[in-house]
Write a protein that holds these residues in place. Structure first.
Motif, mmCIF file in Angstrom:
data_model
loop_
_atom_site.group_PDB
_atom_site.id
_atom_site.type_symbol
_atom_site.label_atom_id
_atom_site.label_comp_id
_atom_site.label_asym_id
_atom_site.label_seq_id
_atom_site.Cartn_x
_atom_site.Cartn_y
_atom_site.Cartn_z
ATOM 1 N N ASP A 343 83.691 11.824 38.414
ATOM 2 C CA ASP A 343 82.792 12.564 37.536
ATOM 3 C C ASP A 343 81.458 11.834 37.447
ATOM 4 O O ASP A 343 81.390 10.710 36.939
ATOM 5 C CB ASP A 343 83.441 12.679 36.156
ATOM 6 C CG ASP A 343 82.537 13.317 35.113
ATOM 7 O OD1 ASP A 343 81.565 13.999 35.495
ATOM 8 O OD2 ASP A 343 82.805 13.133 33.905
ATOM 9 N N ARG A 344 80.426 12.479 37.954
ATOM 10 C CA ARG A 344 79.063 11.933 37.886
ATOM 11 C C ARG A 344 79.009 10.482 38.376
ATOM 12 O O ARG A 344 78.413 9.614 37.732
ATOM 13 C CB ARG A 344 78.499 12.067 36.468
ATOM 14 C CG ARG A 344 78.115 13.489 36.092
ATOM 15 C CD ARG A 344 77.937 13.680 34.600
ATOM 16 N NE ARG A 344 79.243 13.742 33.920
ATOM 17 C CZ ARG A 344 79.407 13.953 32.618
ATOM 18 N NH1 ARG A 344 78.345 14.108 31.836
ATOM 19 N NH2 ARG A 344 80.614 14.003 32.081
ATOM 20 N N PRO A 388 84.086 11.251 27.786
ATOM 21 C CA PRO A 388 84.054 12.463 28.608
ATOM 22 C C PRO A 388 85.319 13.303 28.421
ATOM 23 O O PRO A 388 86.432 12.778 28.333
ATOM 24 C CB PRO A 388 83.967 11.917 30.041
ATOM 25 C CG PRO A 388 83.368 10.553 29.898
ATOM 26 C CD PRO A 388 83.881 10.033 28.595
ATOM 27 N N ASP A 389 85.143 14.614 28.343
ATOM 28 C CA ASP A 389 86.250 15.542 28.213
ATOM 29 C C ASP A 389 87.042 15.593 29.515
ATOM 30 O O ASP A 389 86.464 15.707 30.603
ATOM 31 C CB ASP A 389 85.710 16.932 27.870
ATOM 32 C CG ASP A 389 86.806 17.977 27.797
ATOM 33 O OD1 ASP A 389 87.475 18.051 26.764
ATOM 34 O OD2 ASP A 389 86.987 18.708 28.803
ATOM 35 N N GLU A 392 86.449 18.700 31.625
ATOM 36 C CA GLU A 392 85.143 18.652 32.284
ATOM 37 C C GLU A 392 85.177 17.683 33.459
ATOM 38 O O GLU A 392 84.568 17.937 34.514
ATOM 39 C CB GLU A 392 84.063 18.236 31.280
ATOM 40 C CG GLU A 392 83.818 19.248 30.176
ATOM 41 C CD GLU A 392 82.887 18.708 29.105
ATOM 42 O OE1 GLU A 392 82.501 17.520 29.196
ATOM 43 O OE2 GLU A 392 82.550 19.475 28.176
ATOM 44 N N GLN A 393 85.872 16.572 33.281
ATOM 45 C CA GLN A 393 85.973 15.610 34.373
ATOM 46 C C GLN A 393 86.712 16.206 35.569
ATOM 47 O O GLN A 393 86.306 16.007 36.714
ATOM 48 C CB GLN A 393 86.693 14.350 33.899
ATOM 49 C CG GLN A 393 85.847 13.450 33.018
ATOM 50 C CD GLN A 393 86.532 12.126 32.784
ATOM 51 O OE1 GLN A 393 87.733 12.066 32.524
ATOM 52 N NE2 GLN A 393 85.782 11.050 32.883
ATOM 53 N N ALA A 395 86.878 19.280 36.429
ATOM 54 C CA ALA A 395 85.975 20.239 37.075
ATOM 55 C C ALA A 395 84.937 19.510 37.913
ATOM 56 O O ALA A 395 84.599 19.946 39.029
ATOM 57 C CB ALA A 395 85.299 21.110 36.019
ATOM 58 N N ALA A 396 84.429 18.369 37.411
ATOM 59 C CA ALA A 396 83.442 17.597 38.167
ATOM 60 C C ALA A 396 84.053 17.016 39.433
ATOM 61 O O ALA A 396 83.435 16.987 40.501
ATOM 62 C CB ALA A 396 82.864 16.477 37.297
#
Length: 496
Positions: A343-344, A388-389, A392-393, A395-396
């Protein structure tokens, strides 16, 4: 063990990560395989691609962290200046005593709810790990038929191993690649005694001078507006705006006698280099298409021409290597020579307590996004911002996997703004009306990320106004007509 963090690497990423982890109450220990700190900037042969005469291609404002300025006058510091800066940073934040020098890490693996670090001095068990071992250590070399047969007297090597022009004096040198190290070293060889310098590239890049009209080019290229435009405008319009900056600053390569690049800068790419195109125009550097074969000293190019060389220098990128990660961790990450599914560029939801710093490929300087990434890591682990959720992670991570096979390079401003948002330190434009123009069109100076959020500084507004206006590029005055048109295009009109 509860607050112990192992930081792997004492380069800029490891140092800034340790500084912010300590500020959040953690106890970081930095494991460094070399006898000195600095990472690439230490210039150790075999471990660094920094050569003795190298200067940064980013300005001192953007090659610094938010709480320590450079103390020299150079706009583009030398590699020695940067190393001195990092040494001073380590002293300022009491990091040197946290470093275990000459202590390479052999393995990082999961250990119950924590992590086990096997290293040259033994084994440590820690709650968390930050991998900051560097992205640019293992140079890659493209496959060219017959390359192993090359018999030129100076051989085949990488720009990573270049340590000066002396071995190439009087030689005919082929430099392969179009990024900063290839163009800077080709330029140096052309003025320091090589008989002939030829550069070969898969595609012609645009070349932006490091300094144009009295302003460092990174102050124009890496802005907050550039990120907003990329998020809201059609790609063709973003390309047109980038191309306008490049052509106004340095013209097009074909004007100097180099090949004509693709009309799209995002397709062609952009390299910052001050002397390369003028040397092409003077005939001191020749440009050839991609080589198709090598036989002895002779290199054949895709246009059918052949030429003899004494040396071939490859400046064709790097493979991301993390040999110390355990096999199960590598499998979760999908780690290979180019990708990490995180993630990012930072976290993976199935590897709690593990983070990465600086393990992405970008154009532009690393210091500003490195600090913002370090702050996000420290704030997320320390509770200063929401962790971080997990959804969401995931999905990233899925997005990372879907992008395999596409160009992985990002831009400095996109990385910096992404980390700033995650860390809760992106300044709100409406809170800073006198700085709005500088915050949009000025350089991404690290001082702007101390305006608000965790660790805001009382004097940050004055410092950022100074940083943004240092070269006369941006002031706190009125918006220009062009700036107003740009803002209207992204749905953010300037105030009347």
């Amino acid at each position: 063990m509860a607050r112990d963090v192992a930081v792997i690497g004492a380069g800029p990423g490891g140092l800034v990560a340790a500084r912010w982890l300590a500020a959040q109450g953690f106890e970081p220990t930095i494991f460094e395989r070399s006898p000195v700190l600095g990472g690439q900037w230490a210039g150790i042969a075999g471990r660094s691609g920094v050569w003795p005469t190298m200067h940064t291609n980013t300005s001192s404002v953007l090659t610094a962290f938010s709480d320590l300025d450079h103390d020299g006058p150079a706009v583009h510091p030398s590699n020695r200046d940067v190393l001195t800066y990092l040494e001073r940073y380590a002293r300022t934040f009491a990091l040197t005593e946290r470093i275990r020098f000459d202590c390479p890490v052999h393995r990082v693996g999961r250990d119950g709810t924590g992590w086990r670090i096997d290293h040259a001095g033994g084994t440590d068990h820690v709650e968390r790990v930050v991998v900051a071992s560097g992205r640019f250590q293992s140079p890659t070399r493209p496959t060219i038929p017959g390359l192993a047969s090359f018999t030129g007297r100076a051989g085949v090597t990488s720009t990573f191993d270049y340590r000066g022009a002396d071995p190439f004096r009087g030689a005919r040198v082929l430099v392969v690649g179009g990024a900063i190290s290839a163009l800077e070293i080709a330029s140096e060889l052309a003025v320091l005694g090589a008989e002939r310098v030829v550069v070969t590239q898969r595609r012609q890049r645009y070349v932006l001078p490091k300094f144009a009209a009295g302003v460092p080019s990174d102050h124009r290229m890496f802005t907050r507006y550039g990120v907003l435009a990329g998020e809201t405008l059609p790609p063709a319009e973003v390309d047109a705006q980038v191309l306008r900056i490049v052509l106004e600053a340095g013209g097009s390569p074909d004007q100097y006698g180099a090949p004509t690049p693709d009309p799209s800068p995002s397709v062609a790419g952009v390299t910052l280099c001050q002397q390369y195109l003028p040397l092409v125009a003077e005939g001191r550097i020749a440009v050839r298409p991609w080589p198709t074969s090598v036989s002895g000293r002779s290199v054949r190019f895709s246009d059918g021409r052949s030429e003899d060389f004494d040396a071939i220098l490859f400046g064709t990128g790097f493979e991301a290597t993390l040999p110390f990660l355990s096999e199960d961790v590598r499998e979760v990450l999908g780690a290979d020579g180019e990708h990490l599914d995180v993630d990012r560029y930072t976290f993976h939801p199935d590897l709690p307590g593990l983070a990465f710093a600086g393990m992405w490929d970008q154009s532009g300087g690393y210091f500003v996004p490195l600090e913002l990434q370090a702050r996000w890591i420290a704030y997320a682990w320390g509770g200063a911002v929401r962790a971080p959720d997990v959804g969401e992670q995931r999905a990233a991570v899925a997005t990372c996997r879907a992008r395999r096979g596409t160009p992985q390079k990002t831009r400095m401003n996109a990385a910096a703004l992404g980390f700033a948002r995650a860390a809760g330190v992106e300044p709100h434009l409406e809170r800073w009306p006198d700085l709005r123009r500088a915050l949009l069109f000025g350089p991404l100076a690290p001082s702007q990320f101390r305006l608000e959020g965790p660790d805001a500084l009382p004097g940050a507004a004055e410092r950022f106004a100074r940083d943004a206006s240092t070269f006369g590029c941006i002031t706190t005055g009125d918006f220009t007509d062009l700036e107003r048109r740009h803002l209207e295009a992204i749905g953010a009109p300037a105030p009347a």
